[in-house]
Design a protein around this motif. Structure first.
Motif, mmCIF file in Angstrom:
data_model
loop_
_atom_site.group_PDB
_atom_site.id
_atom_site.type_symbol
_atom_site.label_atom_id
_atom_site.label_comp_id
_atom_site.label_asym_id
_atom_site.label_seq_id
_atom_site.Cartn_x
_atom_site.Cartn_y
_atom_site.Cartn_z
ATOM 1 N N ILE A 59 39.050 34.994 44.970
ATOM 2 C CA ILE A 59 39.429 36.070 44.056
ATOM 3 C C ILE A 59 38.270 37.062 43.982
ATOM 4 O O ILE A 59 37.144 36.682 43.662
ATOM 5 N N GLY B 137 37.039 41.244 42.854
ATOM 6 C CA GLY B 137 37.407 42.419 42.074
ATOM 7 C C GLY B 137 36.214 43.034 41.387
ATOM 8 O O GLY B 137 35.054 42.730 41.697
ATOM 9 N N ILE C 148 41.266 42.721 39.401
ATOM 10 C CA ILE C 148 41.255 42.044 40.704
ATOM 11 C C ILE C 148 41.637 43.029 41.807
ATOM 12 O O ILE C 148 42.565 43.828 41.662
ATOM 13 N N VAL D 52 43.085 38.785 46.636
ATOM 14 C CA VAL D 52 43.153 37.330 46.461
ATOM 15 C C VAL D 52 43.587 36.700 47.773
ATOM 16 O O VAL D 52 44.278 37.315 48.587
ATOM 17 N N ARG E 225 37.338 35.446 36.601
ATOM 18 C CA ARG E 225 36.918 36.646 35.865
ATOM 19 C C ARG E 225 35.536 36.450 35.249
ATOM 20 O O ARG E 225 34.663 37.325 35.345
#
Length: 311
Positions: free
Chosen positions: A187, A189, A194, A197, A219
């Motif tokens: 993931i 971002g 994001i 993925v 995150r």
């Protein structure tokens, strides 16, 4: 892995489930390139190198579905020595193509359009050592290298890979955890969300609850990585590197473009010979002038203005 976790609640390398391996970051690693950075996470180490060229050096993408051009190109190299192997390096593997595309897609909306940033940018990520998650380390290294080169990146990006073993999720998996575990969830971002993925699973799939858990842990880890990266470079440098060819972009009325080109290209060729600058005429009426020296750009611009204002 099972015994260590059940008895001591630690992973094979002694980390807790969400602990990130030690980081090592270096910017401006190579002195004579447009931009470079090294990003290491544990035993995984990646060097990303930036090269910036004219907008006309864009890459043509011609396939059975469409015909388009790319102004941002990322290549990912995974040599055998990065995993302690001795082997011939003959051609680009599927892994290198896939990981290169993954990094490239991460920056699709982070690098300004060519109408704002009139250059073609190529980044090469060289995997110097790999112990899991080299593609996500490439995203971090590429982000750092672009900012050191002065590319006006909208936001820096970072990536992390999560794993799964007997119902327990792990952040920043290493190579052995990737091999023995049930999941490799990449993931990447920015602080805002994001960008890309990639999910590989070896079991029958993951639940909605596990997916939500992974996104939240990613995150938190992404924010941590971005904060660490900001200690070395907070935002793109205000000017391109001195080695980068300079550009001046301005609009010319459609009826004046013929004056710049001249009969059979005579005028534009003469301008190029006298100044050494590269002059590109865009279909939207913009003129692009490229040269290494700012004074040559100004001289070429004034000569063009003289031609279009004379008639």
């Amino acid at each position: 892995m099972r015994k260590l976790w059940q008895e001591k609640q630690v992973r094979l390398d002694g980390r807790s489930a969400q602990e990130i391996r030690s980081l090592e970051i270096q910017i401006d690693y190579l002195p004579n390139v447009h931009g470079s950075a090294v990003f290491a996470r544990g035993e995984t180490k990646v060097l990303s190198v930036v090269a910036i060229g004219k907008i006309s050096e864009k890459q043509l993408v011609d396939n059975i579905f469409n015909r388009s051009y790319k102004h941002f190109i990322h290549h990912y190299n995974f040599p055998p020595f990065s995993v302690n192997e001795i082997a011939s390096y003959r051609a680009v593997s599927r892994r290198e193509i896939g990981h290169g595309e993954l990094v490239e897609k991460t920056f699709d909306y982070l690098i300004p359009q060519s109408s704002v940033f009139p250059y073609t940018t190529r980044v090469v990520s060289e995997v110097l050592a790999s112990d899991g998650s080299s593609s996500q380390a490439s995203i971090c290294a590429t982000s750092l290298a672009l900012m050191t080169a002065g590319v006006p990146l909208i936001r820096p990006a970072a990536g992390i890979a999560l794993g799964l073993f007997e119902g327990q999720t792990y952040s920043d998996i290493n190579g052995l955890e990737d091999k023995l575990g049930e999941m490799d969830f990449k993931i990447a971002g920015t602080e805002k969300g994001i960008c890309s993925v990639q999910l590989d699973v070896k079991n029958q799939g993951i639940s909605q609850e596990l997916l939500t858990e992974c996104l939240e842990k990613a995150r938190q880890t992404r924010f941590y990585l971005l904060e660490e990266m900001k200690k070395y470079i907070f935002h793109p440098r205000p000017h391109l590197a001195t080695q980068v060819i300079k550009c001046r972009r301005f609009m010319v009325a459609p009826e004046k473009i013929g004056l710049i080109i001249g009969t059979r290209g005579k005028t534009i060729n003469q301008l190029t010979e006298e100044t050494g600058a590269t002059i590109e005429v865009q279909t939207d009426g913009y003129i692009l002038i490229y040269h290494q020296a700012e004074e040559k750009l100004e001289k070429t611009y004034q000569m063009i203005q003289k031609i279009i204002n004379t008639f």
